[in-house]
Design a protein around this motif. Sequence first.
Motif, PDB file in Angstrom:
ATOM      1  N   ALA A 273     104.675  49.293  46.226  1.00  0.00           N
ATOM      2  CA  ALA A 273     105.479  48.078  46.029  1.00  0.00           C
ATOM      3  C   ALA A 273     106.838  48.422  45.437  1.00  0.00           C
ATOM      4  CB  ALA A 273     104.729  47.093  45.133  1.00  0.00           C
ATOM      5  N   LEU A 274     106.867  49.373  44.493  1.00  0.00           N
ATOM      6  CA  LEU A 274     108.133  49.809  43.910  1.00  0.00           C
ATOM      7  C   LEU A 274     109.023  50.441  44.975  1.00  0.00           C
ATOM      8  CD1 LEU A 274     109.811  50.153  41.300  1.00  0.00           C
ATOM      9  CD2 LEU A 274     108.599  52.334  40.959  1.00  0.00           C
ATOM     10  N   SER A 275     108.434  51.267  45.812  1.00  0.00           N
ATOM     11  CA  SER A 275     109.176  51.911  46.901  1.00  0.00           C
ATOM     12  C   SER A 275     109.697  50.881  47.894  1.00  0.00           C
ATOM     13  CB  SER A 275     108.265  52.918  47.605  1.00  0.00           C
ATOM     14  OG  SER A 275     108.896  53.480  48.715  1.00  0.00           O
ATOM     15  N   LYS A 276     108.861  49.896  48.213  1.00  0.00           N
ATOM     16  CA  LYS A 276     109.294  48.851  49.146  1.00  0.00           C
ATOM     17  C   LYS A 276     110.471  48.060  48.565  1.00  0.00           C
ATOM     18  CE  LYS A 276     107.747  44.912  51.841  1.00  0.00           C
ATOM     19  NZ  LYS A 276     106.640  44.034  52.203  1.00  0.00           N
ATOM     20  N   ALA A 277     110.409  47.778  47.279  1.00  0.00           N
ATOM     21  CA  ALA A 277     111.516  47.070  46.635  1.00  0.00           C
ATOM     22  C   ALA A 277     112.793  47.904  46.693  1.00  0.00           C
ATOM     23  CB  ALA A 277     111.154  46.726  45.191  1.00  0.00           C
ATOM     24  N   LEU A 278     112.672  49.218  46.485  1.00  0.00           N
ATOM     25  CA  LEU A 278     113.843  50.093  46.584  1.00  0.00           C
ATOM     26  C   LEU A 278     114.374  50.109  48.010  1.00  0.00           C
ATOM     27  CD1 LEU A 278     115.846  52.090  45.392  1.00  0.00           C
ATOM     28  CD2 LEU A 278     114.152  53.906  45.802  1.00  0.00           C
ATOM     29  N   GLU A 279     113.476  50.138  48.993  1.00  0.00           N
ATOM     30  CA  GLU A 279     113.922  50.100  50.391  1.00  0.00           C
ATOM     31  C   GLU A 279     114.698  48.822  50.679  1.00  0.00           C
ATOM     32  OE1 GLU A 279     110.396  50.649  52.746  1.00  0.00           O
ATOM     33  OE2 GLU A 279     110.109  52.707  52.024  1.00  0.00           O
ATOM     34  N   THR A 280     114.249  47.707  50.120  1.00  0.00           N
ATOM     35  CA  THR A 280     114.972  46.445  50.292  1.00  0.00           C
ATOM     36  C   THR A 280     116.348  46.531  49.644  1.00  0.00           C
ATOM     37  OG1 THR A 280     112.888  45.233  50.373  1.00  0.00           O
ATOM     38  CG2 THR A 280     114.866  43.944  49.900  1.00  0.00           C
ATOM     39  N   THR A 281     116.416  47.181  48.500  1.00  0.00           N
ATOM     40  CA  THR A 281     117.701  47.399  47.835  1.00  0.00           C
ATOM     41  C   THR A 281     118.612  48.273  48.688  1.00  0.00           C
ATOM     42  OG1 THR A 281     116.688  47.122  45.671  1.00  0.00           O
ATOM     43  CG2 THR A 281     118.771  48.293  45.726  1.00  0.00           C
ATOM     44  N   GLU A 282     118.035  49.267  49.348  1.00  0.00           N
ATOM     45  CA  GLU A 282     118.819  50.111  50.267  1.00  0.00           C
ATOM     46  C   GLU A 282     119.432  49.255  51.373  1.00  0.00           C
ATOM     47  OE1 GLU A 282     119.586  53.254  49.998  1.00  0.00           O
ATOM     48  OE2 GLU A 282     118.016  54.238  48.835  1.00  0.00           O
ATOM     49  N   ARG A 283     118.642  48.329  51.895  1.00  0.00           N
ATOM     50  CA  ARG A 283     119.161  47.429  52.934  1.00  0.00           C
ATOM     51  C   ARG A 283     120.270  46.546  52.384  1.00  0.00           C
ATOM     52  NH1 ARG A 283     114.676  44.036  55.329  1.00  0.00           N
ATOM     53  NH2 ARG A 283     116.382  43.339  56.635  1.00  0.00           N
ATOM     54  N   ALA A 284     120.070  46.010  51.179  1.00  0.00           N
ATOM     55  CA  ALA A 284     121.095  45.166  50.556  1.00  0.00           C
ATOM     56  C   ALA A 284     122.377  45.964  50.368  1.00  0.00           C
ATOM     57  CB  ALA A 284     120.596  44.629  49.215  1.00  0.00           C
ATOM     58  N   ARG A 285     122.236  47.199  49.942  1.00  0.00           N
ATOM     59  CA  ARG A 285     123.403  48.064  49.760  1.00  0.00           C
ATOM     60  C   ARG A 285     124.115  48.289  51.085  1.00  0.00           C
ATOM     61  NH1 ARG A 285     123.669  54.024  49.041  1.00  0.00           N
ATOM     62  NH2 ARG A 285     125.493  54.471  47.765  1.00  0.00           N
ATOM     63  N   GLY A 286     123.361  48.458  52.144  1.00  0.00           N
ATOM     64  CA  GLY A 286     123.958  48.594  53.471  1.00  0.00           C
ATOM     65  C   GLY A 286     124.752  47.355  53.855  1.00  0.00           C
ATOM     66  N   HIS A 287     124.232  46.191  53.481  1.00  0.00           N
ATOM     67  CA  HIS A 287     124.966  44.955  53.758  1.00  0.00           C
ATOM     68  C   HIS A 287     126.260  44.896  52.940  1.00  0.00           C
ATOM     69  CE1 HIS A 287     122.141  43.033  56.467  1.00  0.00           C
ATOM     70  NE2 HIS A 287     121.163  43.372  55.659  1.00  0.00           N
ATOM     71  N   LEU A 288     126.220  45.441  51.735  1.00  0.00           N
ATOM     72  CA  LEU A 288     127.460  45.503  50.957  1.00  0.00           C
ATOM     73  C   LEU A 288     128.500  46.368  51.664  1.00  0.00           C
ATOM     74  CD1 LEU A 288     126.565  45.862  47.162  1.00  0.00           C
ATOM     75  CD2 LEU A 288     127.809  44.007  48.281  1.00  0.00           C
ATOM     76  N   TYR A 289     128.059  47.493  52.219  1.00  0.00           N
ATOM     77  CA  TYR A 289     128.997  48.339  52.958  1.00  0.00           C
ATOM     78  C   TYR A 289     129.503  47.623  54.208  1.00  0.00           C
ATOM     79  CZ  TYR A 289     128.727  52.418  50.001  1.00  0.00           C
ATOM     80  OH  TYR A 289     128.852  53.276  48.939  1.00  0.00           O
ATOM     81  N   ALA A 290     128.637  46.863  54.876  1.00  0.00           N
ATOM     82  CA  ALA A 290     129.087  46.082  56.033  1.00  0.00           C
ATOM     83  C   ALA A 290     130.117  45.046  55.583  1.00  0.00           C
ATOM     84  CB  ALA A 290     127.899  45.404  56.713  1.00  0.00           C
ATOM     85  N   PHE A 291     129.842  44.364  54.488  1.00  0.00           N
ATOM     86  CA  PHE A 291     130.779  43.395  53.908  1.00  0.00           C
ATOM     87  C   PHE A 291     132.112  44.069  53.607  1.00  0.00           C
ATOM     88  CE2 PHE A 291     132.166  41.913  49.578  1.00  0.00           C
ATOM     89  CZ  PHE A 291     132.713  40.701  49.954  1.00  0.00           C
ATOM     90  N   HIS A 292     132.050  45.245  53.007  1.00  0.00           N
ATOM     91  CA  HIS A 292     133.240  46.029  52.665  1.00  0.00           C
ATOM     92  C   HIS A 292     134.051  46.351  53.926  1.00  0.00           C
ATOM     93  CE1 HIS A 292     135.589  49.422  51.152  1.00  0.00           C
ATOM     94  NE2 HIS A 292     134.892  50.280  51.879  1.00  0.00           N
TER      95      HIS A 292
END
Length: 153
Positions: free
Chosen positions: A28-47
């Motif tokens: 579950a901790l790893s899955k949450a981190l993976e979701t954070t990785e996706r969110a970070r990718g969206h930040l780069y897309a936003f950027h």
Amino acid sequence: MSTHHDGPDGAHQRPPNVSDALVQALGALSKALETTERARGHLYAFHQLTGGADFALDRAVALLREAGQHGWADRVQREILGRNVIPGHWTFQIIEAYNATYYEPFKDIESQARRELVEGRDHLYEAELKERRRTRGHPDHTTRPDAVRSLDE
């Protein structure tokens, strides 16, 4: 000749005395981190999208000038081109703050938990899930990459 392995490699087997609950918790901790990785990718897309839009304004300003709309060209250039996206921040600064404040500490905690609780092993939950779901003996359900099937078989 083929190499047959039954089960995940050592890096994907739970250490002795590690409970199902701990494997699930780290999964579950790893899955949450993976979701954070996706969110970070969206930040780069936003950027990148925001930066692209800002550069596209150069064309809009030039076309407004060409159309004789110098006042509007000046206004767009002055009020929008190069503008902060939130007070005091361009998008790169948002990414830097996100990385320093949230992403890096999250990544460090997840890694430290794996090191201290399961000898640094990664994806234990997924490796065990794969074992439950794969069809043993099927050539496209091998347990790991080094379980190569010869064309002669």
